[in-house]
Design a protein around this motif. Structure first.
Motif, PDB file in Angstrom:
ATOM      1  N   MET A 131       0.856  -1.184   0.000  1.00  0.00           N
ATOM      2  CA  MET A 131       0.000   0.000   0.000  1.00  0.00           C
ATOM      3  C   MET A 131       0.890   1.231   0.000  1.00  0.00           C
ATOM      4  N   SER A 132       0.418   2.262  -0.640  1.00  0.00           N
ATOM      5  CA  SER A 132       1.174   3.501  -0.699  1.00  0.00           C
ATOM      6  C   SER A 132       0.290   4.620  -0.193  1.00  0.00           C
ATOM      7  N   LYS A 133       0.855   5.487   0.612  1.00  0.00           N
ATOM      8  CA  LYS A 133       0.044   6.586   1.146  1.00  0.00           C
ATOM      9  C   LYS A 133      -0.429   7.509   0.038  1.00  0.00           C
ATOM     10  N   ALA A 187       4.421   0.688  -8.791  1.00  0.00           N
ATOM     11  CA  ALA A 187       5.703   0.581  -8.096  1.00  0.00           C
ATOM     12  C   ALA A 187       6.002   1.843  -7.292  1.00  0.00           C
ATOM     13  N   HIS A 188       6.398   1.639  -6.045  1.00  0.00           N
ATOM     14  CA  HIS A 188       6.741   2.745  -5.140  1.00  0.00           C
ATOM     15  C   HIS A 188       7.774   2.243  -4.141  1.00  0.00           C
ATOM     16  N   PRO A 189       8.542   3.152  -3.553  1.00  0.00           N
ATOM     17  CA  PRO A 189       9.651   2.750  -2.681  1.00  0.00           C
ATOM     18  C   PRO A 189       9.258   2.779  -1.198  1.00  0.00           C
ATOM     19  N   HIS A 190      10.055   2.125  -0.387  1.00  0.00           N
ATOM     20  CA  HIS A 190       9.948   2.247   1.083  1.00  0.00           C
ATOM     21  C   HIS A 190      11.357   2.265   1.659  1.00  0.00           C
ATOM     22  N   ILE A 191      11.521   2.943   2.799  1.00  0.00           N
ATOM     23  CA  ILE A 191      12.736   2.819   3.624  1.00  0.00           C
ATOM     24  C   ILE A 191      12.333   2.793   5.096  1.00  0.00           C
ATOM     25  N   SER A 216      11.560  -1.390  -3.568  1.00  0.00           N
ATOM     26  CA  SER A 216      10.327  -0.908  -4.189  1.00  0.00           C
ATOM     27  C   SER A 216       9.446  -2.103  -4.504  1.00  0.00           C
ATOM     28  N   HIS A 217       8.119  -1.849  -4.534  1.00  0.00           N
ATOM     29  CA  HIS A 217       7.177  -2.935  -4.819  1.00  0.00           C
ATOM     30  C   HIS A 217       5.889  -2.386  -5.408  1.00  0.00           C
ATOM     31  N   SER A 218       5.090  -3.316  -5.969  1.00  0.00           N
ATOM     32  CA  SER A 218       3.744  -2.996  -6.445  1.00  0.00           C
ATOM     33  C   SER A 218       2.782  -3.981  -5.797  1.00  0.00           C
ATOM     34  N   GLU A 219       1.510  -3.566  -5.692  1.00  0.00           N
ATOM     35  CA  GLU A 219       0.480  -4.431  -5.110  1.00  0.00           C
ATOM     36  C   GLU A 219      -0.779  -4.296  -5.947  1.00  0.00           C
ATOM     37  N   GLU A 220      -1.342  -5.431  -6.337  1.00  0.00           N
ATOM     38  CA  GLU A 220      -2.531  -5.376  -7.190  1.00  0.00           C
ATOM     39  C   GLU A 220      -3.419  -6.592  -6.951  1.00  0.00           C
TER      40      GLU A 220
END
Ligand code: MN
Length: 317
Positions: free
Chosen positions: A1-3, A78-82, A122-126
């Motif tokens: 999930m991405s904000k 696709a979006h990143p996280h740290i 980075s990841h994508s969710e669908e």
């Protein structure tokens, strides 16, 4: 999930540990829709008055919704996280995770996906088309302690988690340990997260670790304590010092609980990043937007990538 996908006003938020005094409170979650098909998100963390519970800095409850085959469903590019771990738990449906390490993993109800962002992933969710139909679940972010937040990125899938039946409560331990159970997932700080299925009406008691603070949401049905009624869209918070959650239900219900010792570090949250200084957040945002190899590439995802919004000034908590 991405904000980003939830229409958040993007702000750089400082998140301090909560107050120490013993208390039990309820807070309304913030509600929004993800995409255009009416998928509802109830965000129980972070809230203006409650940023963290133990190491948990983000708690989203999405759905339930019934997706028609033509609906896009969940589709977070696709979006990143740290600096965090993402924890995904489904009640209904299927979500496909793809990441820059090359993992491609479908998750189904009762299974667990844990992604450790560490220094960068980075990841994508669908929702795959084959899983049109009901979609319902939760996603958590766990802040990594300073000593571990630059660790190597990693992904793990667990086809099952430890479960126990306590009277009319069926408990699935998602992360950490409680009730004599220990989750197989990698953790970096003491914590618990668990899904609780209440199978019938009545009064119920769940033992709590008194050195933890806890938060509970209800994902289906309602529950009542002496003080409060808790329905979907409400976060029930208990400080350290509580050794049980005593509640009643008028029928079946499903709850999700998180907890841990109050997180001792002040964190900064922005978009999909958890850090400590504005400079490191700005660096991560710039690197992601410049396709820096730090975050790799989600090469299997065909529909592009999200961009980091500009990083503003730090907003006090
Ligand atoms: Mn994500």
């Amino acid at each position: 999930m991405s904000k980003m996908e939830c229409g958040d006003e993007e702000r750089l938020q400082r998140c301090e540990p909560g107050e120490a005094a013993r208390s039990a409170q309820v807070y309304p979650a913030s509600e929004r829709e993800l995409g255009t098909n009416g998928l509802k998100i109830r965000r129980a963390l972070p809230l203006a008055k409650r940023r963290l519970i133990g190491p948990f800095c983000f708690l989203d409850h999405f759905g339930p919704i019934t997706l028609a085959p033509k609906d896009a469903g969940m589709d977070v590019a696709a979006h990143p996280h740290i600096g965090l771990q993402t924890v995904t738990w489904l009640i209904e449906g299927g979500v496909l995770h793809r990441d820059s390490l090359g993992y491609e993993q479908l998750i189904r109800p009762g299974q667990l996906n844990v992604m450790t962002a560490g220094r960068g992933i980075s990841h994508s969710e669908e929702t795959p088309e084959a899983f049109a139909g009901p979609l319902h679940g939760v996603q958590l972010w766990v802040a990594l302690p300073d000593a571990d937040r630059h660790t190597a990125p990693a992904f793990e899938h667990h086809a099952q988690v430890p479960c126990t039946q306590l009277d009319r409560l069926h408990v699935s331990l998602v992360t950490g340990s409680a009730l004599g159970l220990r989750s197989p997932s990698t953790t970096f700080s003491e914590q618990v997260s668990m899904a609780i299925r209440v199978t019938d009406a009545g009064e119920h008691v769940l033992a709590l670790a008194p050195h933890f603070e806890h938060g509970v949401i209800v994902v289906e049905g309602t529950f009542h304590t002496d003080e409060h009624e808790v329905a979907p869209g409400t976060l029930s918070y208990m400080s350290q010092g509580h050794d049980e959650l005593r509640f009643h239900t008028r029928g079946p219900a499903q709850l999700f609980l998180v907890g841990g010792p109050p997180f001792e570090e002040s964190i900064l949250m922005f978009w999909n990043f958890v850090g400590r200084t504005r400079d490191e957040i700005v660096e991560a945002a710039n690197q992601w937007n410049a396709s820096d190899p730090r975050f790799g590439e989600v090469s299997a995802y065909p529909r592009g990538r999200l961009s980091s919004p500009p990083v503003g000034p730090i907003r006090p908590s």
